[in-house]
Scaffold this active site. Structure first.
Site, PDB file in Angstrom:
ATOM      1  N   ASP A   1      -7.894   8.141   0.120  1.00 56.77           N
ATOM      2  CA  ASP A   1      -8.408   7.032   0.923  1.00 56.77           C
ATOM      3  C   ASP A   1      -8.199   7.270   2.423  1.00 56.77           C
ATOM      4  OD1 ASP A   1      -9.656   5.489  -0.917  1.00 56.77           O
ATOM      5  OD2 ASP A   1      -8.080   3.993  -1.128  1.00 56.77           O
TER       6      ASP A   1
ATOM      7  N   ASN B   1      -6.300   4.106  -7.228  1.00 54.93           N
ATOM      8  CA  ASN B   1      -7.490   4.712  -6.638  1.00 54.93           C
ATOM      9  C   ASN B   1      -8.461   5.109  -7.740  1.00 54.93           C
ATOM     10  OD1 ASN B   1      -9.210   5.301  -4.630  1.00 54.93           O
ATOM     11  ND2 ASN B   1      -8.348   7.277  -4.109  1.00 54.93           N
TER      12      ASN B   1
ATOM     13  N   GLY C   1     -13.820  -0.235  -4.847  1.00 52.01           N
ATOM     14  CA  GLY C   1     -13.847   0.650  -3.677  1.00 52.01           C
ATOM     15  C   GLY C   1     -14.502  -0.029  -2.497  1.00 52.01           C
TER      16      GLY C   1
ATOM     17  N   THR D   1      -9.920   0.008  -9.473  1.00 56.53           N
ATOM     18  CA  THR D   1      -8.856  -0.812  -8.914  1.00 56.53           C
ATOM     19  C   THR D   1      -8.833  -2.019  -9.835  1.00 56.53           C
ATOM     20  OG1 THR D   1      -9.269   0.075  -6.713  1.00 56.53           O
ATOM     21  CG2 THR D   1      -8.336  -2.113  -6.756  1.00 56.53           C
TER      22      THR D   1
ATOM     23  N   SER E   1      -7.765   0.673   3.267  1.00 56.31           N
ATOM     24  CA  SER E   1      -8.194   0.188   1.956  1.00 56.31           C
ATOM     25  C   SER E   1      -9.346  -0.794   2.104  1.00 56.31           C
ATOM     26  CB  SER E   1      -7.015  -0.521   1.283  1.00 56.31           C
ATOM     27  OG  SER E   1      -7.439  -1.180   0.122  1.00 56.31           O
ATOM     28  N   SER E   2     -10.100  -0.965   1.012  1.00 53.41           N
ATOM     29  CA  SER E   2     -11.136  -1.999   0.980  1.00 53.41           C
ATOM     30  C   SER E   2     -10.698  -3.218   0.172  1.00 53.41           C
ATOM     31  CB  SER E   2     -12.407  -1.438   0.333  1.00 53.41           C
ATOM     32  OG  SER E   2     -12.950  -0.440   1.140  1.00 53.41           O
TER      33      SER E   2
ATOM     34  N   ARG F   1       0.852  -1.187   0.000  1.00 48.58           N
ATOM     35  CA  ARG F   1       0.000   0.000   0.000  1.00 48.58           C
ATOM     36  C   ARG F   1       0.894   1.244   0.000  1.00 48.58           C
ATOM     37  NH1 ARG F   1      -5.086   1.539  -1.274  1.00 48.58           N
ATOM     38  NH2 ARG F   1      -6.178   2.659   0.361  1.00 48.58           N
TER      39      ARG F   1
HETATM   40  N1  GLY Z   1      -8.350   2.731  -3.459  1.00 45.51           N
HETATM   41  C1  GLY Z   1      -9.298   1.738  -3.207  1.00 45.51           C
HETATM   42  C2  GLY Z   1      -8.998   0.916  -1.999  1.00 45.51           C
HETATM   43  O1  GLY Z   1      -7.845   0.766  -1.665  1.00 45.51           O
HETATM   44  O2  GLY Z   1      -9.882   0.418  -1.365  1.00 45.51           O
END
Ligand code: GLY
Length: 574
Positions: free
Chosen positions: A427, A405, A479, A385, A456-457, A113
Site C-alpha cells: 500500500d 491487504n 481497496g 479487507t 489506506s482507503s 495501521r
Molecule cells: N489495504 C487496503 C487499504 O488499506 O486500503
C-alpha cells in the site's frame, strides 16, 4: 453418591475442555453453535446489533452485548472472532481503523495501521535497474508491515466493560475446537492453496491434502495457543515473548525484516476523527493515514448544493456528476495524502468548501472530463479487507475496517503461531511518481520510510441525524473502491431515502482518476451505461464492488441492519 458421580463427570469434562466451559458462548448446542449456523442478511432489532463478514462473528458480538458488554466489547470480540473464522481478511497479523461516536457525544478514531519496519527503505522493492518488484511487496515475508491489530484491540478495550479474557475466549474456542466452513470459504481456501504452500515455511491449518468443501471443520490449534498467550499476557502476549519470537523466526526464513524491537515498539494511535456537516447530518470519519475520510468529505460536499435527489437514482445526470466528483477527489489522493506523522497532509485546504467547490467548478454535464487534464497520481490497492458495523443499546456507534491487504495477506503463515501476515507494504508507493505494473502511479507523500504507516482507503464512518442522534454506521472492504462505496451508500440513504438493504445492495460504480474508466457492477443500469458511453466514458464491467455493512437507526430508535448480499456477511442483534 449420584451428586459425586455428576460432579466428577463435570470435572473431567472441564479438564478435557476447560475453555469451552469458560466461555459458555461457543460450542455444539450453545448460543453460538459453530457447527450449525445460518446467514441473516437483514433484520430490524430493538436494542443492539452487529453486521460483519461472518455469521459467527456477528453472533458473538451481539451475544457479548446481550451479556452486559457495550459496543466496544463487541468490537473486540467480533474482530478476534473474524481473525479465526474469516482468515482471508479478519486478522491479528494485519491492521485497521476504528471510528466511534460514544453515547456521551465524544468521537474516537483509533489508528492501528501497520508500520514499515525500522530496516525498511524507500527503494527496498526496486531491483538494480530501478524496476519495481511488486511480487516482493505483495507476497511472502518481505511484504509485511509490523502488525497493528492487537495494539488496536487493547486501545479499544479501554472503553469496554467486560474483561479482555471474556472477549477473547470465544475466538480461542473457535480456533481450538473448530468451526464449519461455508462454501464460499472452501472456494477461497482452495484458490490460495498453492500460494500458501509457496509462501509459508511450515504446514498450516489452511492447507490439507484434499480440497476443502463446504461443511468441513477448520481447527487452528497454533492460533488458539497464540490467542491464549494474548489472553494471559495482554498486548505483550503478541508483541513480546513467544509470539514475537515466532514472528521474527518466520521472517528470518524468508528475508523478512521485522525485528523484535519493531514489534515491541509498535503503538496504536488515537487520532482526531474528521467531522463535517452534510445537509444537517453530521458525518464522522477516519483521518490520515486513511484517505477515505477526506475523499468522502470532498465527494459529499461536491454533491451538497447540486440536488442529487432531483436528478434521480443512477440516472445519467446523478451518475455523471458523482463520477466527475470521484475523478477529482482521487486525483488529490495520491498527491497530498500519506501518514500525517511523516508528511504534511494539507487537511484544512483539502476539506475547505472553497477548495472543494473549485475542484468541481470545471465539471461539464455533457461530456467526460479526461483525467489527463487533472493533476496527481493514484495508488493500486488490493480489495480484500473486511468491515464491522456495531451499535449498542445506549447508542454507542462503532465502525471498524480491518485488513491483511490481499486476500489471505502475504500468504505467509507464521510457523507455530497459526496466523497469516499482512502484505500491507504494497500500500506504499513502491516507486513514487512511476506507474507500477498495474499502470497505477503513487505519490511522494506515500513513499516508504521506517516506522511510517502506508496510506489506506479504509473508510469507517458514522453519521448523526439532524438532532445529533445516532443515524448510520457504515463501511466496506474494497481497496480504492472503499471511499466511493461508502459515499454511494450514504447518498443512497440520505438523498435517495433508501432502507439499509437497498442502500447496500444496489449496484455500485467507481472512478478513481487513473485508470480513466468507470468500473460498474454487472447489474448496473443499462440505460445509464449506454448514455455514459455516448458521452465518452470508458466503462469496465467487473465483479462485486465492496461488501458493505450498514446500520440505520429508524425514527422510533429501532436498528435496521443490512449485511451485503455479495458475501457470507450476516447480521445479529437483539
Ligand atoms: N489495504 C487496503 C487499504 O488499506 O486500503
Amino acid at each position: 453418591m449420584k451428586r459425586i458421580i455428576l460432579s466428577s463427570i463435570l470435572l473431567t469434562w472441564q479438564l478435557i475442555c476447560p475453555t469451552q466451559i469458560h466461555s459458555q458462548i461457543v460450542g455444539a448446542g450453545k448460543t453460538v453453535d459453530p457447527y450449525h449456523y445460518t446467514i441473516t442478511k437483514s433484520k430490524t432489532f430493538d436494542h443492539a446489533s452487529v453486521a460483519c463478514a461472518h455469521p459467527l462473528a456477528s453472533a458473538i458480538g451481539a451475544e457479548i452485548m446481550k451479556r452486559g458488554g457495550n459496543a466496544f466489547d463487541a468490537a473486540v470480540a467480533t474482530q478476534l472472532t473474524l481473525a479465526v473464522v474469516y482468515s482471508n481478511a479478519g486478522n491479528i497479523g494485519g491492521g485497521g481503523f476504528l471510528v466511534a461516536r460514544k453515547s456521551d457525544g465524544k468521537n474516537i478514531a483509533i489508528d492501528y495501521r501497520e508500520t514499515a519496519p525500522a530496516n525498511a527503505s524507500r527503494d527496498m522493492y526496486l531491483d538494480k535497474n530501478g524496476n519495481a518488484q511488486v511480487m516482493l511487496s505483495q507476497y511472502g515475508h518481505q511484504a509485511s508491515g509490523v502488525p497493528g491489530t492487537i495494539a488496536g484491540l487493547f486501545e479499544t478495550a479501554k472503553f469496554a466493560k467486560l474483561p479482555f479474557k471474556t472477549l477473547i475466549q470465544p475466538a480461542i474456542d473457535l480456533a481450538e475446537f473448530g468451526y464449519v466452513i461455508t462454501e464460499r470459504e472452501s472456494i477461497a481456501l482452495n484458490s490460495v492453496r498453492e500460494s500458501l504452500i509457496k509462501n509459508s515455511t511450515a504446514p498450516s491449518s489452511f492447507v490439507k491434502e484434499q480440497k476443502w468443501k463446504a461443511g468441513d471443520t477448520l481447527i487452528q490449534k497454533d492460533l488458539a495457543a497464540t490467542l491464549k498467550r494474548i489472553r494471559d499476557n495482554g498486548q505483550k502476549g503478541f508483541y513480546e515473548g513467544k509470539t514475537a519470537e515466532l514472528i521474527v523466526d518466520e521472517m528470518k526464513k524468508g528475508y523478512g525484516i521485522i525485528t523484535l524491537s519493531d514489534l515491541k515498539n509498535y503503538h496504536a494511535k488515537v487520532r482526531t476523527a474528521l467531522e463535517f456537516n452534510y445537509k444537517g447530518y453530521k458525518i464522522i470519519g477516519m483521518p490520515p493515514p486513511s484517505s477515505g475520510g477526506i475523499i468522502v468529505w470532498q465527494l459529499m460536499k461536491m454533491m451538497e448544493a447540486r440536488n442529487l435527489a432531483a436528478k434521480g437514482f443512477q440516472t445519467i445526470k446523478s451518475t455523471q456528476l458523482m463520477i466527475e466528483a470521484e475523478r477529482r477527489s482521487y486525483a488529490d489522493r495520491a498527491e497530498f495524502m500519506g501518514d500525517p506523522d511523516f508528511w504534511k497532509v494539507p487537511l484544512k485546504t483539502l476539506t475547505s468548501d472553497v477548495y472543494i467547490q473549485k475542484r468541481i467548478a470545471d465539471y461539464d454535464s455533457t461530456k467526460a472530463t479526461p483525467s489527463t487534464g487533472i493533476k496527481a497520481g493514484v495508488i493500486k490497492e488490493s480489495e480484500e479487507t473486511t468491515h464491522i458495523s456495531i451499535i449498542d443499546k445506549d447508542g454507542n456507534m462503532i465502525s471498524i475496517t480491518t485488513t491483511l491487504n490481499n486476500s489471505y495477506g502475504s500468504r505467509t503463515v507464521v510457523a507455530g503461531a497459526g496466523f497469516i501476515m499482512n502484505d500491507e507494504m504494497d500500500d506504499f508507493s513502491v516507486k513514487p511518481g512511476v506507474a507500477n505494473m498495474y499502470g497505477a502511479v503513487g505519490g511522494e507523500a506515500n513513499a516508504i520510510a521506517p516506522g511510517k504507516r502506508m496510506l489506506s482507503s479504509m473508510t469507517p464512518t458514522v453519521v448523526l441525524d439532524k438532532n445529533n442522534k445516532p443515524f448510520i454506521v457504515a463501511g466496506t472492504p474494497g481497496g480504492t473502491t472503499i471511499p466511493t462505496s461508502v459515499f454511494q451508500t450514504l447518498v443512497n440513504i440520505i438523498d435517495f431515502d433508501m432502507n439499509a438493504t437497498d442502500a447496500v445492495n444496489k449496484p455500485k460504480f467507481h472512478h478513481q482518476w487513473l485508470p480513466d474508466e468507470v468500473m460498474i457492477e454487472k447489474d448496473f443500469n443499462a440505460d445509464t451505461k449506454k448514455q455514459l458511453l455516448a458521452m465518452g466514458y470508458k466503462i469496465s464491467e467487473r465483479g462485486a464492488i465492496g461488501r458493505t455493512e450498514v446500520i440505520k437507526v429508524l425514527p422510533d430508535g429501532k436498528r435496521e441492519v443490512a449485511a451485503d448480499k455479495r458475501g457470507d456477511d450476516s447480521v445479529a442483534g437483539f
